[in-house]
Design a protein around this motif. Structure first.
Motif, PDB file in Angstrom:
ATOM      1  N   GLY A   1       0.991  -1.141  -0.519  1.00 41.46           N
ATOM      2  CA  GLY A   1       0.190  -0.282  -0.052  1.00 41.46           C
ATOM      3  C   GLY A   1       0.756   1.207  -0.008  1.00 41.46           C
ATOM      4  N   ARG A   2       2.055   1.095   0.180  1.00 43.17           N
ATOM      5  CA  ARG A   2       3.465   2.637   0.333  1.00 43.17           C
ATOM      6  C   ARG A   2       3.739   2.795  -1.110  1.00 43.17           C
ATOM      7  NH1 ARG A   2       5.258  -0.643   4.358  1.00 43.17           N
ATOM      8  NH2 ARG A   2       6.788  -1.321   2.973  1.00 43.17           N
ATOM      9  N   PRO A   3       3.236   3.736  -2.366  1.00 41.88           N
ATOM     10  CA  PRO A   3       4.185   4.344  -3.146  1.00 41.88           C
ATOM     11  C   PRO A   3       5.348   3.702  -2.862  1.00 41.88           C
ATOM     12  CG  PRO A   3       2.690   5.497  -2.479  1.00 41.88           C
ATOM     13  CD  PRO A   3       2.822   5.254  -1.733  1.00 41.88           C
ATOM     14  N   GLU A   4       6.129   3.162  -4.275  1.00 42.32           N
ATOM     15  CA  GLU A   4       7.244   2.653  -4.600  1.00 42.32           C
ATOM     16  C   GLU A   4       8.400   3.154  -5.660  1.00 42.32           C
ATOM     17  OE1 GLU A   4       9.842   2.166  -2.488  1.00 42.32           O
ATOM     18  OE2 GLU A   4       8.267   1.415  -0.848  1.00 42.32           O
ATOM     19  N   GLY A   5       7.757   4.833  -6.363  1.00 41.33           N
ATOM     20  CA  GLY A   5       8.514   4.586  -7.632  1.00 41.33           C
ATOM     21  C   GLY A   5       7.337   4.423  -8.656  1.00 41.33           C
ATOM     22  N   SER A   6       7.972   4.246  -9.875  1.00 40.01           N
ATOM     23  CA  SER A   6       7.392   4.106 -11.236  1.00 40.01           C
ATOM     24  C   SER A   6       8.755   2.876 -11.231  1.00 40.01           C
ATOM     25  CB  SER A   6       7.822   4.636 -11.687  1.00 40.01           C
ATOM     26  OG  SER A   6       6.711   5.615 -11.864  1.00 40.01           O
ATOM     27  N   THR A   7       8.400   1.582 -12.599  1.00 36.60           N
ATOM     28  CA  THR A   7       9.401   0.271 -12.829  1.00 36.60           C
ATOM     29  C   THR A   7       9.678   1.107 -13.586  1.00 36.60           C
ATOM     30  OG1 THR A   7       7.304  -0.388 -13.911  1.00 36.60           O
ATOM     31  CG2 THR A   7       6.988  -1.286 -11.790  1.00 36.60           C
ATOM     32  N   SER A   8      11.148   0.160 -14.016  1.00 34.84           N
ATOM     33  CA  SER A   8      11.928   0.193 -14.949  1.00 34.84           C
ATOM     34  C   SER A   8      11.999  -0.981 -15.705  1.00 34.84           C
ATOM     35  CB  SER A   8      13.143   0.700 -14.582  1.00 34.84           C
ATOM     36  OG  SER A   8      14.296   1.102 -15.370  1.00 34.84           O
ATOM     37  N   THR A   9      12.513  -1.102 -17.019  1.00 31.55           N
ATOM     38  CA  THR A   9      13.068  -1.526 -17.613  1.00 31.55           C
ATOM     39  C   THR A   9      14.650  -2.184 -17.346  1.00 31.55           C
ATOM     40  OG1 THR A   9      14.497  -0.301 -19.265  1.00 31.55           O
ATOM     41  CG2 THR A   9      12.014  -0.811 -20.031  1.00 31.55           C
ATOM     42  N   THR A  10      15.365  -1.613 -16.631  1.00 30.20           N
ATOM     43  CA  THR A  10      16.158  -1.745 -15.817  1.00 30.20           C
ATOM     44  C   THR A  10      15.766  -1.962 -14.174  1.00 30.20           C
ATOM     45  OG1 THR A  10      16.765   0.597 -14.659  1.00 30.20           O
ATOM     46  CG2 THR A  10      17.735  -0.198 -16.836  1.00 30.20           C
ATOM     47  N   ILE A  11      16.793  -3.128 -13.753  1.00 30.99           N
ATOM     48  CA  ILE A  11      16.769  -3.994 -12.582  1.00 30.99           C
ATOM     49  C   ILE A  11      16.208  -2.823 -11.506  1.00 30.99           C
ATOM     50  CG2 ILE A  11      17.303  -5.280 -10.551  1.00 30.99           C
ATOM     51  CD1 ILE A  11      18.191  -7.408 -12.539  1.00 30.99           C
ATOM     52  N   ARG A  12      15.425  -2.955 -10.918  1.00 28.43           N
ATOM     53  CA  ARG A  12      15.063  -1.907  -9.444  1.00 28.43           C
ATOM     54  C   ARG A  12      15.266  -3.027  -8.229  1.00 28.43           C
ATOM     55  NH1 ARG A  12      10.541   2.049  -7.901  1.00 28.43           N
ATOM     56  NH2 ARG A  12      11.983   2.172  -6.634  1.00 28.43           N
ATOM     57  N   VAL A  13      15.986  -2.857  -6.981  1.00 23.70           N
ATOM     58  CA  VAL A  13      16.305  -3.789  -5.948  1.00 23.70           C
ATOM     59  C   VAL A  13      15.713  -2.655  -4.701  1.00 23.70           C
ATOM     60  CG1 VAL A  13      17.906  -4.614  -4.310  1.00 23.70           C
ATOM     61  CG2 VAL A  13      17.722  -4.745  -6.949  1.00 23.70           C
ATOM     62  N   ILE A  14      14.731  -3.797  -4.010  1.00 21.66           N
ATOM     63  CA  ILE A  14      14.376  -3.346  -2.983  1.00 21.66           C
ATOM     64  C   ILE A  14      14.323  -3.966  -1.729  1.00 21.66           C
ATOM     65  CG2 ILE A  14      11.702  -2.124  -1.540  1.00 21.66           C
ATOM     66  CD1 ILE A  14      10.996  -0.901  -4.862  1.00 21.66           C
ATOM     67  N   GLU A  15      14.657  -3.300  -0.807  1.00 25.35           N
ATOM     68  CA  GLU A  15      14.797  -4.762   0.138  1.00 25.35           C
ATOM     69  C   GLU A  15      13.748  -4.113   1.392  1.00 25.35           C
ATOM     70  OE1 GLU A  15      18.505  -2.966   2.968  1.00 25.35           O
ATOM     71  OE2 GLU A  15      19.573  -4.007   1.390  1.00 25.35           O
ATOM     72  N   LEU A  16      13.218  -5.251   1.272  1.00 26.73           N
ATOM     73  CA  LEU A  16      12.054  -5.639   2.505  1.00 26.73           C
ATOM     74  C   LEU A  16      12.626  -6.514   4.131  1.00 26.73           C
ATOM     75  CD1 LEU A  16       9.571  -6.284  -0.113  1.00 26.73           C
ATOM     76  CD2 LEU A  16       9.628  -3.792   0.931  1.00 26.73           C
ATOM     77  N   ALA A  17      11.759  -6.439   4.502  1.00 29.27           N
ATOM     78  CA  ALA A  17      11.442  -7.276   6.226  1.00 29.27           C
ATOM     79  C   ALA A  17      11.209  -8.449   5.747  1.00 29.27           C
ATOM     80  CB  ALA A  17      10.621  -7.165   7.038  1.00 29.27           C
ATOM     81  N   PRO A  18      11.412  -9.618   6.758  1.00 29.13           N
ATOM     82  CA  PRO A  18      11.348 -11.343   5.754  1.00 29.13           C
ATOM     83  C   PRO A  18       9.828 -10.562   6.417  1.00 29.13           C
ATOM     84  CG  PRO A  18      12.938 -10.572   7.147  1.00 29.13           C
ATOM     85  CD  PRO A  18      12.734  -9.927   6.943  1.00 29.13           C
ATOM     86  N   GLY A  19       8.919 -11.657   5.811  1.00 25.20           N
ATOM     87  CA  GLY A  19       7.426 -11.988   6.307  1.00 25.20           C
ATOM     88  C   GLY A  19       7.027 -11.655   4.459  1.00 25.20           C
ATOM     89  N   HIS A  20       5.287 -11.301   5.687  1.00 27.68           N
ATOM     90  CA  HIS A  20       4.217 -11.680   4.441  1.00 27.68           C
ATOM     91  C   HIS A  20       3.938 -10.184   3.048  1.00 27.68           C
ATOM     92  CE1 HIS A  20       0.928 -13.063   1.331  1.00 27.68           C
ATOM     93  NE2 HIS A  20       0.550 -11.940   1.436  1.00 27.68           N
ATOM     94  N   HIS A  21       4.158  -9.582   2.032  1.00 30.50           N
ATOM     95  CA  HIS A  21       4.334  -8.697   1.463  1.00 30.50           C
ATOM     96  C   HIS A  21       2.528  -8.044   0.268  1.00 30.50           C
ATOM     97  CE1 HIS A  21       7.463  -7.049   3.624  1.00 30.50           C
ATOM     98  NE2 HIS A  21       7.674  -7.963   3.612  1.00 30.50           N
ATOM     99  N   ASN A  22       2.823  -7.708  -0.114  1.00 28.57           N
ATOM    100  CA  ASN A  22       1.505  -7.878  -1.241  1.00 28.57           C
ATOM    101  C   ASN A  22       2.568  -6.367  -2.214  1.00 28.57           C
ATOM    102  OD1 ASN A  22      -0.422  -5.136  -2.462  1.00 28.57           O
ATOM    103  ND2 ASN A  22      -1.205  -7.635  -2.408  1.00 28.57           N
ATOM    104  N   LEU A  23       2.252  -6.705  -3.401  1.00 24.39           N
ATOM    105  CA  LEU A  23       2.845  -5.720  -4.445  1.00 24.39           C
ATOM    106  C   LEU A  23       1.825  -5.931  -5.768  1.00 24.39           C
ATOM    107  CD1 LEU A  23       5.307  -4.654  -6.404  1.00 24.39           C
ATOM    108  CD2 LEU A  23       5.404  -7.477  -7.177  1.00 24.39           C
ATOM    109  N   GLU A  24       1.750  -4.185  -6.009  1.00 22.05           N
ATOM    110  CA  GLU A  24       0.804  -4.688  -7.468  1.00 22.05           C
ATOM    111  C   GLU A  24       1.693  -3.187  -8.128  1.00 22.05           C
ATOM    112  OE1 GLU A  24      -3.410  -1.318  -7.310  1.00 22.05           O
ATOM    113  OE2 GLU A  24      -3.001  -2.567  -4.987  1.00 22.05           O
TER     114      GLU A  24
END
Length: 355
Positions: A66-89
């Motif tokens: 539910g938190r905005p993380e900018g925009s996707t790209s054709t190059t790899i974007r690496v995002i660190e997340l805490a272990p656990g269950h997450h939702n990607l949209e």
């Protein structure tokens, strides 16, 4: 001998001292390495997992949990997340959404690659029924205050209902009935000398511009003639005695007081055999009584010489503001008048009864 023993002892002790120093240095190094190794292991301990995201094409809005993380790209974007269950949209064009739930493990990496290929649909539409003719009819002219009827007809061949949207000008024109139907009624009150135009937009709701047809018609508004304001007769009488006339003038004064905007219009006729100037003398006497005795403003009284009738005669009218004044109606022509002669000698005084 003792000296030699001392040297040997010193030498022996020197060897011991060297060995002890060597052991301490080695121990210190070992301790230092152990400490450095433990610190390095502590630094390399991973508390988070990672997700790698690429899309083709790029530029899609991205949210995680539910938190905005900018925009996707054709190059790899690496995002660190805490272990656990997450939702990607990922928000796709035209309101589409790509949504996934996933689990992140400590020290592990999850890779996501999305190739977006919008589906193309071919819609086969039946032949258009548009454009279709629309006509609006209206009377050529009406009088101010009349209701105008604007009626439409069309040759639409479809089965769906049509929508009718009317507008009228000028803005003072008012639709009183029929809005949203093929026929409307418009009130023309107060629009004299103007032109009322009704414009109709017919739409079948398909969104096809060819199916939105317009038509209009106009009506001229003829102004009504203002109503004629007339004076009303108040009193008519033959002049006989001034005391009788006073009673009638009293009634006239009361009428003027009850109608402050009205005017008195008095036509005075001289008799066929009256003295010369009789009408003017009666006019002066009447004005003096109404103004001096009854207190009527002289500006509210108009007295005219009407000519001649058989006897001295009063014709009194009450006129509202703007009323057309009545015309005199003499019954005796000036050539028919036989004025009484003026007395050349004064009258003899009457004798008293006891003389």
């Amino acid at each position: 001998m003792n000296q030699n023993k001392l040297v040997v002892a010193i030498r022996a002790n020197s060897s011991f001292i060297k060995a002890a120093v060597t052991i301490m240095i080695a121990l210190s190094f070992a301790l230092a390495c152990t400490s450095t190794t433990a610190y390095a292991k502590k630094k390399r301990r991973v508390k988070y997992g990672q997700i790698e995201i690429t899309t083709n094409p790029g530029g899609f809005p991205l949210t995680i949990d539910g938190r905005p993380e900018g925009s996707t790209s054709t190059t790899i974007r690496v995002i660190e997340l805490a272990p656990g269950h997450h939702n990607l949209e990922i928000l796709l064009p035209n309101g589409g959404r790509w949504v996934r739930d996933f689990d992140i493990e400590q020290g592990r990496k999850l890779c996501v690659n999305l190739n977006y290929h919008p589906k193309k649909y071919t819609v086969t539409r039946p032949p258009s029924l548009c454009p279709y003719p629309v006509n609006v009819s209206a009377p050529v002219s009406v009088s101010d205050g009349d209701l105008i009827t604007f009626t439409s007809d069309n040759a639409y061949g479809g089965s769906g209902p049509l929508r009718y949207t009317w507008t009228v000008t000028p803005t003072e024109a008012r639709i009183v009935s029929g809005a949203g139907t093929p026929t409307i009624t418009v009130d023309s009150t107060g629009l004299g000398s103007q032109r009322v135009t009704a414009t109709l937009l017919v739409d079948d709701g398909s969104g096809d511009p060819l199916c939105q047809q317009r038509a209009q018609a106009s009506t001229n508004i003829i102004p009504r003639k203002p109503p004629v304001v007339e004076c009303k007769p108040f009193d008519q009488f033959q002049s006989v005695a001034f005391d009788d006339e006073k009673a009638r003038f009293d009634n006239l004064a009361i009428e003027l007081q009850n109608a402050p905007d009205s005017q008195a219009y008095i036509i005075i006729y001289a008799g066929r055999t009256s003295r010369v100037g009789q009408a003017d003398r009666l006019a002066k006497r009447t004005m003096d009584y109404l103004v001096t005795t009854r207190g009527i403003d002289a500006s509210r009284i108009t007295i005219v010489n009407g000519g001649y009738r058989d006897t001295d005669y009063f014709d009194i009218w009450i006129c509202p503001p703007g009323a057309k004044r009545p015309e005199p109606s003499p019954s005796v022509q000036p050539g028919e008048v036989q004025p009484a002669r003026e007395r050349t000698r004064p009258r003899r005084p009457r004798r008293r009864a006891d003389d």
